[in-house]
Design a protein around this motif. Structure first.
Motif, PDB file in Angstrom:
ATOM      1  N   ARG A 188       0.828  -1.208   0.000  1.00  6.92           N
ATOM      2  CA  ARG A 188       0.000   0.000   0.000  1.00  6.92           C
ATOM      3  C   ARG A 188       0.862   1.258   0.000  1.00  6.92           C
ATOM      4  N   ARG A 189       0.198   2.366  -0.234  1.00  9.16           N
ATOM      5  CA  ARG A 189       0.792   3.682   0.003  1.00  9.16           C
ATOM      6  C   ARG A 189       0.014   4.344   1.130  1.00  9.16           C
ATOM      7  N   VAL A 190       0.730   4.918   2.084  1.00  8.49           N
ATOM      8  CA  VAL A 190       0.077   5.559   3.219  1.00  8.49           C
ATOM      9  C   VAL A 190       0.735   6.909   3.472  1.00  8.49           C
ATOM     10  N   VAL A 191       0.022   7.753   4.218  1.00 10.27           N
ATOM     11  CA  VAL A 191       0.551   9.061   4.596  1.00 10.27           C
ATOM     12  C   VAL A 191       1.063   8.986   6.027  1.00 10.27           C
ATOM     13  N   GLY A 192       2.299   9.391   6.247  1.00  8.41           N
ATOM     14  CA  GLY A 192       2.887   9.434   7.578  1.00  8.41           C
ATOM     15  C   GLY A 192       3.400  10.821   7.891  1.00  8.41           C
ATOM     16  N   VAL A 193       3.951  10.968   9.079  1.00  8.68           N
ATOM     17  CA  VAL A 193       4.502  12.253   9.523  1.00  8.68           C
ATOM     18  C   VAL A 193       5.959  12.049   9.893  1.00  8.68           C
ATOM     19  N   VAL A 194       6.800  12.929   9.403  1.00  7.33           N
ATOM     20  CA  VAL A 194       8.236  12.851   9.665  1.00  7.33           C
ATOM     21  C   VAL A 194       8.521  13.296  11.097  1.00  7.33           C
ATOM     22  N   LEU A 195       9.233  12.464  11.838  1.00  6.80           N
ATOM     23  CA  LEU A 195       9.655  12.834  13.189  1.00  6.80           C
ATOM     24  C   LEU A 195      11.017  13.499  13.183  1.00  6.80           C
ATOM     25  N   GLY A 196      11.836  13.188  12.191  1.00  9.24           N
ATOM     26  CA  GLY A 196      13.166  13.779  12.083  1.00  9.24           C
ATOM     27  C   GLY A 196      13.934  13.095  10.971  1.00  9.24           C
ATOM     28  N   LYS A 197      15.019  13.706  10.537  1.00 15.10           N
ATOM     29  CA  LYS A 197      15.853  13.073   9.504  1.00 15.10           C
ATOM     30  C   LYS A 197      17.319  13.151   9.932  1.00 15.10           C
ATOM     31  N   ARG A 198      18.125  12.262   9.355  1.00  8.92           N
ATOM     32  CA  ARG A 198      19.512  12.148   9.777  1.00  8.92           C
ATOM     33  C   ARG A 198      20.321  11.479   8.676  1.00  8.92           C
ATOM     34  N   GLU A 199      21.643  11.637   8.739  1.00  9.31           N
ATOM     35  CA  GLU A 199      22.545  10.874   7.887  1.00  9.31           C
ATOM     36  C   GLU A 199      22.899   9.586   8.612  1.00  9.31           C
ATOM     37  N   GLY A 200      22.926   8.479   7.893  1.00  9.05           N
ATOM     38  CA  GLY A 200      23.274   7.231   8.549  1.00  9.05           C
ATOM     39  C   GLY A 200      23.276   6.066   7.597  1.00  9.05           C
ATOM     40  N   GLU A 201      23.678   4.924   8.145  1.00  4.10           N
ATOM     41  CA  GLU A 201      23.660   3.688   7.377  1.00  4.10           C
ATOM     42  C   GLU A 201      22.217   3.205   7.247  1.00  4.10           C
ATOM     43  N   PRO A 202      21.777   2.949   6.041  1.00  2.00           N
ATOM     44  CA  PRO A 202      20.378   2.520   5.879  1.00  2.00           C
ATOM     45  C   PRO A 202      20.180   1.093   6.379  1.00  2.00           C
ATOM     46  N   PRO A 203      19.016   0.804   6.952  1.00  2.00           N
ATOM     47  CA  PRO A 203      18.705  -0.577   7.322  1.00  2.00           C
ATOM     48  C   PRO A 203      18.532  -1.421   6.067  1.00  2.00           C
ATOM     49  N   PRO A 204      18.595  -2.749   6.194  1.00  3.29           N
ATOM     50  CA  PRO A 204      18.431  -3.610   5.005  1.00  3.29           C
ATOM     51  C   PRO A 204      17.094  -3.361   4.317  1.00  3.29           C
ATOM     52  N   LYS A 205      17.135  -3.367   3.012  1.00  6.39           N
ATOM     53  CA  LYS A 205      15.933  -3.233   2.178  1.00  6.39           C
ATOM     54  C   LYS A 205      15.142  -1.970   2.512  1.00  6.39           C
ATOM     55  N   VAL A 206      15.842  -0.889   2.814  1.00  4.89           N
ATOM     56  CA  VAL A 206      15.154   0.355   3.103  1.00  4.89           C
ATOM     57  C   VAL A 206      14.408   0.833   1.862  1.00  4.89           C
ATOM     58  N   ARG A 207      13.218   1.368   2.054  1.00  7.46           N
ATOM     59  CA  ARG A 207      12.413   1.882   0.952  1.00  7.46           C
ATOM     60  C   ARG A 207      12.416   3.403   0.993  1.00  7.46           C
ATOM     61  N   ALA A 208      12.141   4.007  -0.144  1.00  7.34           N
ATOM     62  CA  ALA A 208      12.246   5.464  -0.259  1.00  7.34           C
ATOM     63  C   ALA A 208      10.894   6.134  -0.072  1.00  7.34           C
ATOM     64  N   ILE A 209      10.946   7.343   0.456  1.00  7.33           N
ATOM     65  CA  ILE A 209       9.753   8.192   0.501  1.00  7.33           C
ATOM     66  C   ILE A 209       9.329   8.494  -0.927  1.00  7.33           C
ATOM     67  N   LEU A 210       8.028   8.413  -1.180  1.00  5.22           N
ATOM     68  CA  LEU A 210       7.519   8.628  -2.538  1.00  5.22           C
ATOM     69  C   LEU A 210       7.317  10.097  -2.849  1.00  5.22           C
ATOM     70  N   SER A 211       6.779  10.853  -1.884  1.00  9.59           N
ATOM     71  CA  SER A 211       6.562  12.289  -2.120  1.00  9.59           C
ATOM     72  C   SER A 211       6.344  12.984  -0.794  1.00  9.59           C
ATOM     73  N   ALA A 212       6.511  14.304  -0.815  1.00 15.46           N
ATOM     74  CA  ALA A 212       6.257  15.157   0.349  1.00 15.46           C
ATOM     75  C   ALA A 212       5.372  16.299  -0.130  1.00 15.46           C
ATOM     76  N   PRO A 213       4.068  16.248   0.134  1.00 10.49           N
ATOM     77  CA  PRO A 213       3.128  17.166  -0.526  1.00 10.49           C
ATOM     78  C   PRO A 213       3.065  18.571   0.060  1.00 10.49           C
ATOM     79  N   ASP A 214       3.578  18.800   1.271  1.00 14.43           N
ATOM     80  CA  ASP A 214       3.334  20.075   1.947  1.00 14.43           C
ATOM     81  C   ASP A 214       4.488  21.062   1.779  1.00 14.43           C
ATOM     82  N   ASP A 215       4.134  22.315   1.456  1.00 11.34           N
ATOM     83  CA  ASP A 215       5.139  23.379   1.456  1.00 11.34           C
ATOM     84  C   ASP A 215       5.555  23.731   2.883  1.00 11.34           C
ATOM     85  N   THR A 216       4.593  23.663   3.809  1.00 12.56           N
ATOM     86  CA  THR A 216       4.834  23.944   5.223  1.00 12.56           C
ATOM     87  C   THR A 216       4.511  22.691   6.012  1.00 12.56           C
TER      88      THR A 216
END
Length: 762
Positions: free
Chosen positions: A41-69
């Motif tokens: 499925r595709r679902v809408v979530g909320v970002v808690l924070g972002k960071r540089e780091g080693e990705p976990p196995p089979k990490v998937r990518a964010i599809l889009s970020a719709p909000d300007d604010t």
């Protein structure tokens, strides 16, 4: 790799990690909504924070970020994370409380393979075609209609095509030619906004002169706002003392400082009345938020607040999560009211979280009440809140005279019903003769609270809940009941007020078959009918959940204010903050009902109800009178209510609470267990109780399991385990240990809910 932790709107105890595409890096920030893959499925979530780091196995990518604010302001995101932790609620479920309904475009993005059955409709602004001046010159040989249309667009700058079509029938073809020539251009934009408060504009009011206590309260609150440091106030004012005027002066100060405001009220019934007062002072700068709004209305309110077009949000419990920009002031009116506690899903207490939200925003929280909760009183006594007193009514009216009617010694009046005693009957007669109004308070809906067979003694009860069915004489308001049970508008019905089960009143007892069913007790519907018979010249109205929902609530109250009602009969809805200046008599028909509940807060709630309903009397020029009918006039809640002695009752009740180790001196957590099979619920309760005792530190008391006072609800058997301690940290460690292992002890089909700081023990 750039990674983001995303909370999803599912009951999951942790956030999931996704990679951030370079194209979306600027939009993917804390509080922003993102579309992510979850399984298939595709679902809408909320970002808690972002960071540089080693990705976990089979990490998937964010599809889009719709909000300007970011959809969730930073301070609100901090509140939601702490709320999740404190109430042991999945963060995804908590975040859903603060998110707006999905917009159409975003809803469509979630559908990977559209089909006939997809419901990705969404809400939000409708897109319409706007016409604007182009850069090209005016074409030669224009018709008169085309020339007039072009002149109109150039004069106003931008206009919806639909508006042009209303004036010029051929506008669409004219615009098409002018666009081709370069004289005009078109863009798709949101449709023009319509007023989001349905009633017309309120007449501006003139702020009254403040009393000395009001002025002192305003000065303290405004001083704290200007200082910019977190502060909590308990505005303790008698009924009619002008707390709302203090709120409005504080709101005005917050707006001058360009700080956002959230106002919480306990009942939707209060919202129209308060909104009218606020709009009279602040115009349309008020957003209204409550559960009766449509998704489209909620979406509009949310965007006005988030975009800064509106700075004041007012509403019931859910307004706590309004996305007010630069929040500076949170007001909780009638802070003692139990409706601020959410009883299903995320079981938060809006009053407690309002204090926390104001603190996180470095703002001011004002808790207002004529009968403060013992928890708020404890905040004052421990130095965590400052008391502001309004000891007298704002218009110098005397408090109403309160008397008891001892039903052990007093017989019935002319109606023959003991619940309408002779003194109360005579008081109603005097009130009607004086062309004044009366309120009769009875906290029981329906015609009769129960139906019993005189032959075998069996009571008609709900098949899904361990409660008696209430008889309603009037028509069934629920289309479902009419459809499923064949009930016509004239049928008398038996209804469960918990699960809404509804059947026609039988002719015979279902247990023994005897035609000996009798109605027992008195409900608001029967009281209304009795009054209409006893006082045929009086205009009688009723205000309870059966007759007044949504707009109908305000319609009833408007008739009372217009003096089109002589006697108003109602449940708790009539006690909540209504300013009815021509009401001079209040009758409490059965004060003992609230005292008989199996709850350590029963006395406190009964006292608050009595004082609040008594406060509806004598708010105009004529003095007020309150009659309380009871079989126990010596009870402390009634004795202190007679004298309007809030401080005396609080002192008395706190002594008992401290001796028994109950809040506010200790903290309580309930483990609520329910299942369709009684033995499964009982066994899960036993195992949870054993687990709680195993992990509890000294000083944490574990009680139970025990059947809940309401042992069966909606066909599920209910048990409770109570954890109680004066050591909050030790209590939380015990509950956290239980929470981590509760899946081990709960078998399939058993639900376990953790209720922190419960206010209802039923």
């Amino acid at each position: 790799m750039l990674l983001a932790d995303v909370a999803l709107p599912i009951p999951l105890g942790r956030a999931l990690t996704y990679s951030v595409p370079a194209a979306e890096a600027q939009r993917v920030v804390a509080g922003a909504r993102v579309v992510v893959p979850l399984g298939g499925r595709r679902v809408v979530g909320v970002v808690l924070g972002k960071r540089e780091g080693e990705p976990p196995p089979k990490v998937r990518a964010i599809l889009s970020a719709p909000d300007d604010t970011p959809a969730v302001p930073e301070e609100l995101l901090d509140l939601l994370r702490e709320l999740s932790s404190y109430y042991f609620a999945p963060l995804g479920d908590v975040l859903r409380l603060a998110l707006p309904p999905l917009e159409r475009d975003l809803a469509k993005e979630l559908v990977q393979q559209p089909s006939l059955f997809d419901e990705a409709r969404g809400v939000g602004a409708r897109k319409v075609l706007f016409v604007e001046p182009g850069e090209g010159a005016e074409p030669e040989r224009l018709t008169g209609q085309a020339s007039a249309l072009l002149a109109r667009v150039r004069a106003v700058g931008s206009v919806p095509l639909a508006r042009l079509e209303e004036r010029w029938g051929g506008a669409r073809s004219i615009v098409k030619r002018l666009v081709a020539a370069g004289a005009l251009k078109t863009t798709m934009r949101d449709a023009p906004e319509v007023p989001f408060l349905r009633d017309g504009g309120a007449e501006p009011d003139v702020a009254p002169e403040l009393t000395a206590p009001q002025a002192a309260a305003v000065e303290s609150i405004v001083g704290a706002l200007r200082a910019g440091a977190p502060k909590t106030f308990l505005l303790h004012g008698v009924t009619g003392s002008g707390k709302t005027e203090v709120y409005m002066r504080a709101i005005a100060a917050a707006r001058e400082l360009e700080r956002g405001v959230v106002v919480l009220v306990p009942e939707i019934a209060l919202t129209p009345q308060l909104v009218a007062r606020y709009r009279a002072r602040f115009g349309d700068e008020v957003a209204v938020i409550h559960s009766h709004l449509t998704p489209k209305e909620r979406h509009g309110m949310w965007h006005k607040l988030r975009g800064g077009k509106v700075t004041v949000a007012i509403g019931a419990r859910s307004a706590l999560f309004a996305p007010a920009n630069a929040l500076g002031l949170v007001i909780v009116d009638e802070e003692h009211d139990t409706s601020f506690k959410q009883e299903e899903g995320v079981r938060y207490h809006a009053r407690d979280m309002a204090i926390l939200r104001a603190f996180r925003a470095r703002g001011v929280c004002v808790l207002g009440s004529a009968t403060p909760s013992l928890e708020s009183e404890h905040l004052v006594r421990t130095g965590r809140a400052e008391r502001l007193r309004l000891p007298e009514r704002a218009r110098a009216q005397a408090m109403p005279r309160v008397e008891t009617i001892d039903l052990r010694r007093m017989g019935p009046g002319p109606t023959g019903d003991r619940r309408l005693s002779l003194p109360l009957h005579r008081a109603i007669e005097a009130t009607l003769a004086a062309k004044e109004q009366a309120i009769l308070f009875l906290n029981r809906r329906g015609f009769s609270p129960s139906v019993r067979c005189e032959a075998c003694g069996k009571m008609e009860s709900c098949p899904s809940c361990s409660v008696a069915l209430t008889f309603h004489k009037r028509r069934v308001p629920h289309a479902r009941a009419e459809r499923e049970f064949g009930l016509d508008h004239g049928s008398g019905t038996l209804r469960c007020h918990y699960c809404e089960h509804e059947v026609r009143l039988p002719d015979r007892c279902r247990a023994c078959g005897a035609p000996a069913l009798v109605l027992e007790g008195l409900g608001t519907e029967k009281l209304e009918e009795t009054l209409k018979t006893a006082f045929p010249e009086a205009r009688v109205a009723r205000l309870d959940r059966d007759v007044a929902t949504g707009r109908a609530i305000e319609d009833v109250l408007a008739k009372v204010r217009a003096r089109e009602v002589d006697i108003l009969v109602g449940t708790q809805m009539v006690t909540k903050g209504h300013d009815l200046p021509h009401v001079t008599l209040v009758g409490v028909v059965n004060a003992d009902a609230a005292l008989s509940l199996p709850d350590f807060r029963a006395s406190e709630r009964a006292f608050q109800l009595l004082v609040q309903v008594a406060g509806r009397a004598g708010r105009g020029d004529a003095p007020g009178r309150v009659l309380i009918q009871t079989y126990d006039p010596e009870h402390s809640a009634i004795a202190f209510a007679l004298r309007h002695d809030v401080d005396g009752f609080i002192a008395h009740e706190l002594v008992d609470r401290k001796a028994l180790g109950y809040p506010p001196y200790a903290r309580v957590v309930l483990l609520r267990i329910d299942a369709t099979e009684e033995q499964a619920a009982r066994e899960a309760g036993r195992r949870l109780g054993d687990l709680a005792r195993e992990v509890a530190e000294p000083g944490v008391l574990v009680l139970g399991p025990a059947p809940a006072p309401l042992a069966r609800l909606r066909n599920r058997f209910r048990f409770r385990v109570m954890l109680r301690s004066e050591d909050r940290a030790a209590l939380r460690r015990a509950v956290a240990a239980v929470e981590r292992r509760r899946e081990e002890v709960a078998s399939s089909g058993v639900r376990v809910a953790i209720d922190v700081d419960p206010v209802q023990l039923l």
